[in-house]
Design a protein around this motif. Structure first.
Motif, mmCIF file in Angstrom:
data_model
loop_
_atom_site.group_PDB
_atom_site.id
_atom_site.type_symbol
_atom_site.label_atom_id
_atom_site.label_comp_id
_atom_site.label_asym_id
_atom_site.label_seq_id
_atom_site.Cartn_x
_atom_site.Cartn_y
_atom_site.Cartn_z
ATOM 1 N N LEU A 231 -55.650 -54.126 -124.867
ATOM 2 C CA LEU A 231 -56.172 -54.610 -126.139
ATOM 3 C C LEU A 231 -56.246 -53.470 -127.164
ATOM 4 C CD1 LEU A 231 -58.977 -56.939 -124.761
ATOM 5 C CD2 LEU A 231 -56.930 -57.675 -125.992
ATOM 6 N N ARG A 232 -56.668 -52.291 -126.724
ATOM 7 C CA ARG A 232 -56.686 -51.129 -127.617
ATOM 8 C C ARG A 232 -55.266 -50.801 -128.076
ATOM 9 N NH1 ARG A 232 -58.862 -48.266 -131.369
ATOM 10 N NH2 ARG A 232 -60.871 -48.277 -130.278
ATOM 11 N N HIS A 233 -54.322 -50.855 -127.191
ATOM 12 C CA HIS A 233 -52.934 -50.557 -127.536
ATOM 13 C C HIS A 233 -52.399 -51.525 -128.588
ATOM 14 C CE1 HIS A 233 -48.692 -49.622 -127.151
ATOM 15 N NE2 HIS A 233 -48.441 -50.884 -126.855
ATOM 16 N N TYR A 234 -52.785 -52.788 -128.489
ATOM 17 C CA TYR A 234 -52.327 -53.767 -129.470
ATOM 18 C C TYR A 234 -52.961 -53.545 -130.840
ATOM 19 C CZ TYR A 234 -50.188 -56.714 -125.812
ATOM 20 O OH TYR A 234 -49.402 -57.214 -124.796
ATOM 21 N N ASP B 231 -45.429 -65.513 -126.733
ATOM 22 C CA ASP B 231 -46.289 -64.361 -126.986
ATOM 23 C C ASP B 231 -47.222 -64.095 -125.812
ATOM 24 O OD1 ASP B 231 -45.408 -63.655 -129.689
ATOM 25 O OD2 ASP B 231 -46.252 -65.599 -130.250
ATOM 26 N N VAL B 232 -47.735 -65.168 -125.200
ATOM 27 C CA VAL B 232 -48.595 -64.977 -124.027
ATOM 28 C C VAL B 232 -47.778 -64.429 -122.861
ATOM 29 C CG1 VAL B 232 -50.147 -66.123 -122.400
ATOM 30 C CG2 VAL B 232 -50.174 -66.776 -124.812
ATOM 31 N N SER B 233 -46.526 -64.866 -122.750
ATOM 32 C CA SER B 233 -45.652 -64.302 -121.713
ATOM 33 C C SER B 233 -45.441 -62.805 -121.945
ATOM 34 C CB SER B 233 -44.308 -65.028 -121.705
ATOM 35 O OG SER B 233 -44.470 -66.385 -121.328
ATOM 36 N N ARG B 234 -45.350 -62.399 -123.213
ATOM 37 C CA ARG B 234 -45.238 -60.967 -123.504
ATOM 38 C C ARG B 234 -46.508 -60.232 -123.078
ATOM 39 N NH1 ARG B 234 -45.296 -57.897 -129.415
ATOM 40 N NH2 ARG B 234 -46.116 -55.955 -128.541
ATOM 41 N N ILE B 235 -47.668 -60.816 -123.361
ATOM 42 C CA ILE B 235 -48.929 -60.188 -122.955
ATOM 43 C C ILE B 235 -48.972 -60.046 -121.433
ATOM 44 C CG2 ILE B 235 -51.439 -60.460 -122.901
ATOM 45 C CD1 ILE B 235 -51.148 -62.029 -125.573
ATOM 46 N N ALA B 236 -48.572 -61.106 -120.728
ATOM 47 C CA ALA B 236 -48.550 -61.048 -119.269
ATOM 48 C C ALA B 236 -47.611 -59.944 -118.789
ATOM 49 C CB ALA B 236 -48.121 -62.400 -118.697
ATOM 50 N N GLY B 237 -46.449 -59.837 -119.407
ATOM 51 C CA GLY B 237 -45.509 -58.791 -119.023
ATOM 52 C C GLY B 237 -46.042 -57.401 -119.307
ATOM 53 N N LEU C 284 -48.482 -52.388 -117.285
ATOM 54 C CA LEU C 284 -49.586 -51.435 -117.267
ATOM 55 C C LEU C 284 -50.163 -51.292 -115.855
ATOM 56 C CD1 LEU C 284 -51.571 -49.570 -118.645
ATOM 57 C CD2 LEU C 284 -52.836 -51.576 -119.448
ATOM 58 N N LEU C 285 -50.297 -52.424 -115.152
ATOM 59 C CA LEU C 285 -50.835 -52.380 -113.790
ATOM 60 C C LEU C 285 -49.861 -51.710 -112.822
ATOM 61 C CD1 LEU C 285 -52.486 -55.922 -113.611
ATOM 62 C CD2 LEU C 285 -53.647 -53.713 -113.820
ATOM 63 N N ARG C 286 -48.589 -51.642 -113.193
ATOM 64 C CA ARG C 286 -47.630 -50.868 -112.414
ATOM 65 C C ARG C 286 -47.673 -49.395 -112.791
ATOM 66 N NH1 ARG C 286 -42.377 -54.936 -112.975
ATOM 67 N NH2 ARG C 286 -42.795 -56.214 -111.116
ATOM 68 N N ALA C 287 -47.936 -49.107 -114.064
ATOM 69 C CA ALA C 287 -47.947 -47.722 -114.536
ATOM 70 C C ALA C 287 -49.156 -46.961 -114.010
ATOM 71 C CB ALA C 287 -47.928 -47.696 -116.066
ATOM 72 N N VAL C 288 -50.293 -47.639 -113.886
ATOM 73 C CA VAL C 288 -51.517 -46.954 -113.463
ATOM 74 C C VAL C 288 -51.362 -46.328 -112.077
ATOM 75 C CG1 VAL C 288 -53.922 -47.313 -112.799
ATOM 76 C CG2 VAL C 288 -53.088 -48.224 -114.968
ATOM 77 N N PRO C 289 -50.867 -47.031 -111.064
ATOM 78 C CA PRO C 289 -50.712 -46.378 -109.752
ATOM 79 C C PRO C 289 -49.744 -45.205 -109.781
ATOM 80 C CG PRO C 289 -50.637 -48.764 -109.506
ATOM 81 C CD PRO C 289 -50.567 -48.476 -110.975
ATOM 82 N N ASP D 65 -50.213 -42.847 -122.991
ATOM 83 C CA ASP D 65 -49.045 -42.648 -122.132
ATOM 84 C C ASP D 65 -48.795 -43.867 -121.259
ATOM 85 O OD1 ASP D 65 -48.493 -40.152 -123.130
ATOM 86 O OD2 ASP D 65 -49.594 -39.078 -121.561
ATOM 87 N N LEU D 66 -49.847 -44.473 -120.746
ATOM 88 C CA LEU D 66 -49.688 -45.625 -119.855
ATOM 89 C C LEU D 66 -49.110 -46.829 -120.581
ATOM 90 C CD1 LEU D 66 -53.023 -45.435 -117.820
ATOM 91 C CD2 LEU D 66 -50.721 -44.980 -116.946
ATOM 92 N N THR D 67 -49.404 -46.971 -121.863
ATOM 93 C CA THR D 67 -48.960 -48.147 -122.616
ATOM 94 C C THR D 67 -47.753 -47.855 -123.505
ATOM 95 O OG1 THR D 67 -50.565 -47.620 -124.362
ATOM 96 C CG2 THR D 67 -51.273 -49.166 -122.654
ATOM 97 N N ARG D 68 -47.112 -46.727 -123.299
ATOM 98 C CA ARG D 68 -46.055 -46.301 -124.198
ATOM 99 C C ARG D 68 -44.876 -47.261 -124.226
ATOM 100 N NH1 ARG D 68 -46.087 -41.687 -126.496
ATOM 101 N NH2 ARG D 68 -47.450 -40.733 -124.926
ATOM 102 N N THR D 69 -44.611 -47.955 -123.116
ATOM 103 C CA THR D 69 -43.446 -48.846 -123.072
ATOM 104 C C THR D 69 -43.688 -50.167 -123.774
ATOM 105 O OG1 THR D 69 -44.152 -49.735 -120.936
ATOM 106 C CG2 THR D 69 -42.644 -47.848 -120.907
ATOM 107 N N SER D 70 -44.943 -50.479 -124.130
ATOM 108 C CA SER D 70 -45.252 -51.745 -124.808
ATOM 109 C C SER D 70 -45.358 -51.511 -126.307
ATOM 110 C CB SER D 70 -46.588 -52.313 -124.294
ATOM 111 O OG SER D 70 -46.521 -52.539 -122.899
#
Length: 385
Positions: free
Chosen positions: A214-217, A346-352, A357-362, A371-376
């Motif tokens: 949400l902060r990233h958006y 748009d919701v599908s984009r949010i889900a993606g 992000l949940l893949r980037a964190v691990p 850095d974690l949200t850079r691809t979005s």
């Protein structure tokens, strides 16, 4: 409290039984479990038959059928035979008498009573249900009695969310659609490892990730509300509406490190758990997060059983309602939305983006949120007033 038409829909659950089902025993178990929990009031139990291809439409209509809050009943079982040895048991109850954690209690007792009615001569002990899913920390009773002051400090209007394609923030419950995604064993296991590294639970990690997205958006402050379980040791085996919608205030800064935000999330949740027994009035929820740990499917004597834990009832609350069901080896996320306020794409984009992000964190749990949200891609526009 005033109710709109979509507030009159209930919380659904579907039990699939395949094998030599003792239908009279199952119907009797439904009635008996209803009597065990006076909060449900008069429970309606009906039986019907349909062809397998017609069952989805029948189930959808049953789940969407509104309750009459004045006349009742506020809970109903519908036993549907869809073929030889194939039974679907639909249960729907209104949120004024039921909550998500009540599903565990209901199914466990239904299995126990069915066992005693269907196989009274057996000597085997039925598989006992696991304890109903509890909230994400031990229940702590507040010794100071200062819950009112605690919640008063957090009383504020939530921020308006910035989301891709969001045209407005609906007030209350309205018509809904859903975008679902499942994080399988590999992704789920990686989340567990990341949570361990960060000294957090899986729920805390998910909540922190949602705030970071949400902060990233471009959302400046927290628009979040949580469905907080209010069960105590005395009520954890009871069916009822033991859930409160409460504001969640922490929100990450634009340059904050993700571990720092996780610590803030964890500290706030631990503080909230102390006062769960005296929740405030329901909070406005532009973005709502509901989370529960899924119980194991209880055993039904001599019958193969499966459960649809999150049957969609065609409603959505606020701008976005994220429902998470955690099975340990998997995590199912349902993003409910009102199509009048935001489009499915748009919701599908949010889900993606949330999945990414949940893949980037691990992969890099100690990174900054930027850095974690850079691809979005961020969202520049604001919600229309």
């Amino acid at each position: 409290m005033s109710y709109g038409p979509f507030d009159l829909r209930g919380i659904p659950l579907a039990l699939h039984l395949n094998g030599p089902v003792d239908v009279p025993a199952l119907l009797g178990a439904c009635a008996a479990v209803g009597r065990l929990h006076p909060v449900l009031g008069r429970v309606r139990v009906t039986r019907t038959e349909t062809a397998p291809e017609r069952y989805p439409a029948l189930a959808e209509a049953e789940v969407a059928r509104p309750f009459d809050l004045d006349r009742g009943p506020l809970a109903r079982f519908t036993l549907v035979t869809v073929g030889p040895g194939r039974v679907r048991l639909l249960f729907v109850a209104h949120p004024t008498v039921f909550d998500a954690a009540s599903k565990d209690v209901l199914l466990g007792e239904l299995a126990d009573v069915y066992f005693s009615r269907a196989a009274p001569a057996r000597t085997a002990v039925p598989a006992r249900r696991p304890a109903p899913s509890r909230a994400n920390a031990p229940s702590v009773t507040d010794a100071s009695g200062d819950a009112e002051a605690f919640w008063a400090e957090r009383h504020r209007e939530p921020a308006e969310p910035v989301l891709p394609g969001l045209r407005a923030v609906p007030d209350g419950t309205g018509p809904g659609e859903i975008v679902e995604m499942v994080l399988g064993a590999a992704e789920s296991g990686a989340l567990t490892e990341a949570a361990t590294v960060l000294g957090a639970t899986r729920f805390e990690l998910l909540l922190a990730a949602l705030g970071a997205l949400l902060r990233h958006y471009g959302t400046a402050a927290s628009p979040l509300a949580l469905d907080l379980g209010t069960r105590t040791p005395e009520t954890r085996e009871r069916i009822g509406p033991f859930t409160a919608r409460v504001p969640f205030v922490p929100h990450p800064g634009p340059e904050e490190e993700f571990p720092a935000h996780v610590r803030a999330v964890r500290a706030e949740l631990r503080a909230m758990y102390r006062f769960r027994h005296a929740p405030p009035e329901p909070s406005r929820a532009p973005v709502l997060l509901s989370y529960r740990r899924r119980a194991e499917v209880p055993e039904f004597a001599g019958v193969a059983a499966g459960v649809e834990w999150t049957v969609f009832n065609g409603t959505a609350r606020g701008a976005l309602h994220v429902q998470a069901v955690d099975a340990g080896r998997s995590l199912t996320l349902g993003l409910r939305f009102n199509p009048a306020a935001i489009d499915r794409e748009d919701v599908s984009r949010i889900a993606g983006d949330l999945r990414a992000l949940l893949r980037a964190v691990p992969a890099a749990p100690r990174s900054s949120i930027a850095d974690l949200t850079r691809t979005s891609a961020p969202v520049a526009e604001s919600v229309p007033g």
